[in-house]
Scaffold this motif. Structure first.
Motif, PDB file in Angstrom:
ATOM      1  N   PHE A  59       0.799  -1.397   0.045  1.00  0.00           N
ATOM      2  CA  PHE A  59       0.005   0.038  -0.005  1.00  0.00           C
ATOM      3  C   PHE A  59       0.862   1.297  -0.044  1.00  0.00           C
ATOM      4  O   PHE A  59       0.658   2.246  -0.645  1.00  0.00           O
ATOM      5  N   LEU A  60       2.000   1.373   1.059  1.00  0.00           N
ATOM      6  CA  LEU A  60       2.660   2.511   0.929  1.00  0.00           C
ATOM      7  C   LEU A  60       3.544   2.608   0.029  1.00  0.00           C
ATOM      8  O   LEU A  60       4.110   3.645  -0.569  1.00  0.00           O
ATOM      9  N   SER A  61       3.863   1.643  -0.904  1.00  0.00           N
ATOM     10  CA  SER A  61       4.822   1.788  -2.016  1.00  0.00           C
ATOM     11  C   SER A  61       4.404   2.886  -3.099  1.00  0.00           C
ATOM     12  O   SER A  61       5.155   3.378  -3.813  1.00  0.00           O
ATOM     13  N   TYR A  62       2.825   2.988  -3.026  1.00  0.00           N
ATOM     14  CA  TYR A  62       2.461   3.921  -4.011  1.00  0.00           C
ATOM     15  C   TYR A  62       2.770   5.542  -3.772  1.00  0.00           C
ATOM     16  O   TYR A  62       2.870   6.323  -4.766  1.00  0.00           O
ATOM     17  N   PHE A  63       3.273   5.487  -2.590  1.00  0.00           N
ATOM     18  CA  PHE A  63       3.338   7.035  -2.005  1.00  0.00           C
ATOM     19  C   PHE A  63       4.802   7.101  -1.686  1.00  0.00           C
ATOM     20  O   PHE A  63       5.083   7.844  -0.751  1.00  0.00           O
ATOM     21  N   ASP A  64       5.677   5.994  -2.029  1.00  0.00           N
ATOM     22  CA  ASP A  64       7.150   6.100  -1.504  1.00  0.00           C
ATOM     23  C   ASP A  64       7.973   6.910  -2.590  1.00  0.00           C
ATOM     24  O   ASP A  64       7.694   6.420  -3.830  1.00  0.00           O
ATOM     25  N   ILE A  65       8.471   7.991  -2.034  1.00  0.00           N
ATOM     26  CA  ILE A  65       9.335   8.996  -2.942  1.00  0.00           C
ATOM     27  C   ILE A  65      10.336   8.030  -3.983  1.00  0.00           C
ATOM     28  O   ILE A  65      10.727   8.490  -5.179  1.00  0.00           O
ATOM     29  N   LYS A  66      10.970   7.072  -3.402  1.00  0.00           N
ATOM     30  CA  LYS A  66      11.901   6.284  -3.958  1.00  0.00           C
ATOM     31  C   LYS A  66      11.321   5.696  -5.399  1.00  0.00           C
ATOM     32  O   LYS A  66      12.248   5.434  -6.207  1.00  0.00           O
ATOM     33  N   ASN A  67      10.001   5.232  -5.253  1.00  0.00           N
ATOM     34  CA  ASN A  67       9.375   4.524  -6.539  1.00  0.00           C
ATOM     35  C   ASN A  67       9.250   5.679  -7.459  1.00  0.00           C
ATOM     36  O   ASN A  67       8.704   5.249  -8.675  1.00  0.00           O
ATOM     37  N   HIS A  68       8.942   6.945  -7.006  1.00  0.00           N
ATOM     38  CA  HIS A  68       8.894   8.167  -7.986  1.00  0.00           C
ATOM     39  C   HIS A  68      10.252   8.555  -8.634  1.00  0.00           C
ATOM     40  O   HIS A  68      10.168   9.257  -9.698  1.00  0.00           O
ATOM     41  N   ALA A  69      11.387   8.261  -7.877  1.00  0.00           N
ATOM     42  CA  ALA A  69      12.637   8.848  -8.420  1.00  0.00           C
ATOM     43  C   ALA A  69      12.827   8.709  -9.889  1.00  0.00           C
ATOM     44  O   ALA A  69      13.348   9.763 -10.369  1.00  0.00           O
ATOM     45  N   ARG A  70      12.778   7.594 -10.511  1.00  0.00           N
ATOM     46  CA  ARG A  70      13.045   7.592 -11.777  1.00  0.00           C
ATOM     47  C   ARG A  70      12.350   8.018 -12.848  1.00  0.00           C
ATOM     48  O   ARG A  70      12.772   8.126 -14.068  1.00  0.00           O
ATOM     49  N   ASN A  71      11.091   8.759 -12.497  1.00  0.00           N
ATOM     50  CA  ASN A  71      10.427   9.427 -13.222  1.00  0.00           C
ATOM     51  C   ASN A  71      10.722  10.875 -13.103  1.00  0.00           C
ATOM     52  O   ASN A  71      10.090  11.763 -14.126  1.00  0.00           O
ATOM     53  N   VAL A  72      11.836  11.485 -12.263  1.00  0.00           N
ATOM     54  CA  VAL A  72      12.135  12.660 -12.463  1.00  0.00           C
ATOM     55  C   VAL A  72      13.132  13.006 -13.416  1.00  0.00           C
ATOM     56  O   VAL A  72      13.948  12.296 -13.935  1.00  0.00           O
ATOM     57  N   THR A  73      12.679  14.204 -14.126  1.00  0.00           N
ATOM     58  CA  THR A  73      13.639  14.521 -15.439  1.00  0.00           C
ATOM     59  C   THR A  73      14.404  15.882 -15.456  1.00  0.00           C
ATOM     60  O   THR A  73      15.034  16.073 -16.472  1.00  0.00           O
ATOM     61  N   CYS A  74      14.297  16.448 -14.054  1.00  0.00           N
ATOM     62  CA  CYS A  74      14.986  17.705 -14.047  1.00  0.00           C
ATOM     63  C   CYS A  74      16.246  17.515 -13.247  1.00  0.00           C
ATOM     64  O   CYS A  74      16.326  16.544 -12.387  1.00  0.00           O
ATOM     65  N   PRO A  75      17.049  18.566 -13.213  1.00  0.00           N
ATOM     66  CA  PRO A  75      18.423  18.408 -12.163  1.00  0.00           C
ATOM     67  C   PRO A  75      17.749  18.555 -10.917  1.00  0.00           C
ATOM     68  O   PRO A  75      16.808  19.522 -10.385  1.00  0.00           O
ATOM     69  N   ILE A  76      18.519  18.072  -9.919  1.00  0.00           N
ATOM     70  CA  ILE A  76      18.134  17.931  -8.545  1.00  0.00           C
ATOM     71  C   ILE A  76      19.382  18.436  -7.791  1.00  0.00           C
ATOM     72  O   ILE A  76      20.354  17.796  -7.902  1.00  0.00           O
ATOM     73  N   LEU A  77      19.117  19.063  -6.903  1.00  0.00           N
ATOM     74  CA  LEU A  77      20.088  19.486  -5.592  1.00  0.00           C
ATOM     75  C   LEU A  77      19.350  19.102  -4.508  1.00  0.00           C
ATOM     76  O   LEU A  77      18.207  19.520  -4.153  1.00  0.00           O
ATOM     77  N   MET A  78      19.993  18.263  -3.552  1.00  0.00           N
ATOM     78  CA  MET A  78      19.349  17.841  -2.388  1.00  0.00           C
ATOM     79  C   MET A  78      20.139  18.078  -0.959  1.00  0.00           C
ATOM     80  O   MET A  78      21.610  17.994  -1.169  1.00  0.00           O
ATOM     81  N   GLY A  79      19.647  18.758  -0.100  1.00  0.00           N
ATOM     82  CA  GLY A  79      20.216  19.103   1.108  1.00  0.00           C
ATOM     83  C   GLY A  79      19.693  18.102   2.469  1.00  0.00           C
ATOM     84  O   GLY A  79      18.619  17.800   2.390  1.00  0.00           O
ATOM     85  N   ILE A  80      20.673  17.492   3.151  1.00  0.00           N
ATOM     86  CA  ILE A  80      20.332  16.549   4.247  1.00  0.00           C
ATOM     87  C   ILE A  80      21.136  17.137   5.449  1.00  0.00           C
ATOM     88  O   ILE A  80      22.192  17.784   5.531  1.00  0.00           O
ATOM     89  N   GLY A  81      20.371  16.630   6.752  1.00  0.00           N
ATOM     90  CA  GLY A  81      20.961  16.941   8.175  1.00  0.00           C
ATOM     91  C   GLY A  81      21.364  15.629   8.507  1.00  0.00           C
ATOM     92  O   GLY A  81      20.758  14.724   8.653  1.00  0.00           O
ATOM     93  N   LEU A  82      22.829  15.731   8.654  1.00  0.00           N
ATOM     94  CA  LEU A  82      23.301  14.073   9.114  1.00  0.00           C
ATOM     95  C   LEU A  82      22.738  13.655  10.303  1.00  0.00           C
ATOM     96  O   LEU A  82      22.786  12.519  10.667  1.00  0.00           O
ATOM     97  N   GLN A  83      22.282  14.514  11.201  1.00  0.00           N
ATOM     98  CA  GLN A  83      21.687  14.234  12.643  1.00  0.00           C
ATOM     99  C   GLN A  83      20.311  13.914  12.496  1.00  0.00           C
ATOM    100  O   GLN A  83      19.645  14.152  13.812  1.00  0.00           O
TER     101      GLN A  83
END
Length: 424
Positions: A345-369
């Motif tokens: 059920f959750l897989s439909y709303f999981d961002i990792k399953n949408h990732a391969r359909n992204v077509t534009c450049p991406i810059l991602m920021g994360i907090g290590l903690q």
């Protein structure tokens, strides 16, 4: 100064009985994350300012971020009066993120995360066979709903630089959603401006782009259904569990479509340079940013900068932190749902399953903690992208990024991706 070399991992701290006479500080070599051929290394300086020698036993327990015991280290440190020691720890590990628990004489001292080779973390997609058709039909349903776009100027927020509007529109299910729009005063059909769409975090308070903060862009902050400006009429309760169990009624099906409807609104603005639409958002807003890039059939977003993105890699996510796993697993039990059906059920709303359909450049920021959207989950989707991409890890940040550094990086990233400027 003594030099102690320990082939393991961080850290070293105080001595028993020394109280405030022992001080230490950590040199955060490489920002506490490394890539091969580097070997993870942390350097600690311990100073004894007292008049007597001190001894302390330091224990370091290392776990994977999913709380599986990985390694444990123990080291005795002897420091003479007025002396200091520099201790270097090495840690050999597989790609991933690790949590380190430091104790001094069996007393907790510190807990922190480190990372190694984050771009080699593997979290395979688990999309169901009808994943594509499911979202295609949602988009079809959205296309049947008239936007009914309304703009009302908020004169108290407008100034000589730009005008601020409250925007209302209709989205999937004829649900009303809202947002704040800021347009530079000299923008027009003949003098169009690039657009930055902001997607908001979970339960964020409404906010508007101040006209003076980014005068070279039109900015729009979306309030998805039941949140932000729409929260006074929220009918969903706790959004993450609303409609759980029925994927056609689940909150995030509608919310993801709200993100697309925001782009529909921008597209019809006469002042908008629709060749240069950018998007950004943190936490839930980071998930919305990914979803908008992936699901928009017109691919209108030119570049996007999600940060600390939410809703990614549920099977591992729920092993790392308790929220939103606990409320969702409570609903799972109420509905007598198996783990297999739960994650399907959750897989439909999981961002990792949408990732391969992204077509534009991406810059991602994360907090290590980050204790809410852990780095592991951020990279689960990021590593599946097939577009130009880059990331920034903020070593000391939790569920946030380091501002204004991140804001400046975003602006430069969008500037580099501008195309065919319409404004003279």
């Amino acid at each position: 100064m003594k030099q102690l070399l320990i082939l393991s991992l961080p850290l070293l701290f105080l001595a028993p009985g020394a109280k405030a006479e022992v001080n230490c500080h950590v040199h955060q070599l490489s920002g506490w994350w490394w890539t091969a051929p580097e070997v993870p290394e942390i350097e600690v300086c311990v100073e004894n300012t007292g008049s007597e020698a001190v001894t302390s036993v330091v224990t370091l327990d290392v776990e994977t971020d999913t709380h599986v015991a990985y390694q444990s280290f123990r080291q005795q440190a002897d420091i003479g009066a007025g002396d200091s020691a520099t201790v270097t720890f090495f840690f050999h590990c597989a790609p991933g993120f690790y949590t380190c628990y430091l104790k001094r004489d069996n007393q907790p001292v510190d807990t922190f995360n480190i990372g190694f080779e984050p771009e080699n973390i593997v979290s395979l997609p688990d999309a169901q066979p009808d994943f594509g058709p499911f979202w295609d039909y949602a988009l079809h349903e959205l296309s049947l709903v008239e936007g009914q776009f309304e703009m009302t100027e908020d004169t108290e927020k407008s100034n000589k630089t730009g005008r601020v509007y409250v925007v209302k529109m209709r989205s999937l299910g004829n649900e009303e959603i809202q947002g704040y729009l800021t347009i530079p005063r000299n923008a027009s059909k003949k003098n169009r401006y690039p657009v930055l769409v902001h997607y908001m975090g979970y339960g964020s308070e409404p906010w508007y782009p101040h006209p003076d903060s980014n005068p070279d862009m039109i900015e729009f902050v979306l309030s998805s259904r039941g949140q932000g400006l729409c929260q006074p009429t929220n009918k969903y309760g706790d959004w993450v569990v609303a409609g759980f169990g029925n994927k056609d009624e689940y909150y995030y099906r509608g919310a993801f479509m709200d993100c697309i409807r925001a782009l529909d609104f921008i597209e019809q603005l006469p002042e908008a340079d629709t060749d240069n639409i950018f998007a950004e958002g943190g936490s839930q807003g980071g998930a919305f940013t990914f979803a908008a890039c992936a699901l928009d059939p017109k691919k209108r977003i030119r570049a996007a900068a999600p940060w600390i993105p939410f809703l990614s890699d549920y099977p591992d996510y729920f092993k790392i932190v308790s929220w939103p796993g606990v409320p969702l697993q409570t609903e799972q039990k109420k509905q007598w749902m198996s783990d297999k059906d739960f994650y399907a059920f959750l897989s439909y709303f999981d961002i990792k399953n949408h990732a391969r359909n992204v077509t534009c450049p991406i810059l991602m920021g994360i907090g290590l903690q980050d204790p809410t959207c852990p780095p592991h989950t951020n990279f689960s989707g990021y590593n599946l992208l097939r577009v130009p991409k880059s990331f920034v890890i903020y070593t000391n940040c939790g569920h946030d990024t380091q501002h204004p550094d991140w804001d400046n990086r975003q602006k430069e990233f969008f500037r580099q991706n501008l195309k065919n400027i319409s404004r003279k």
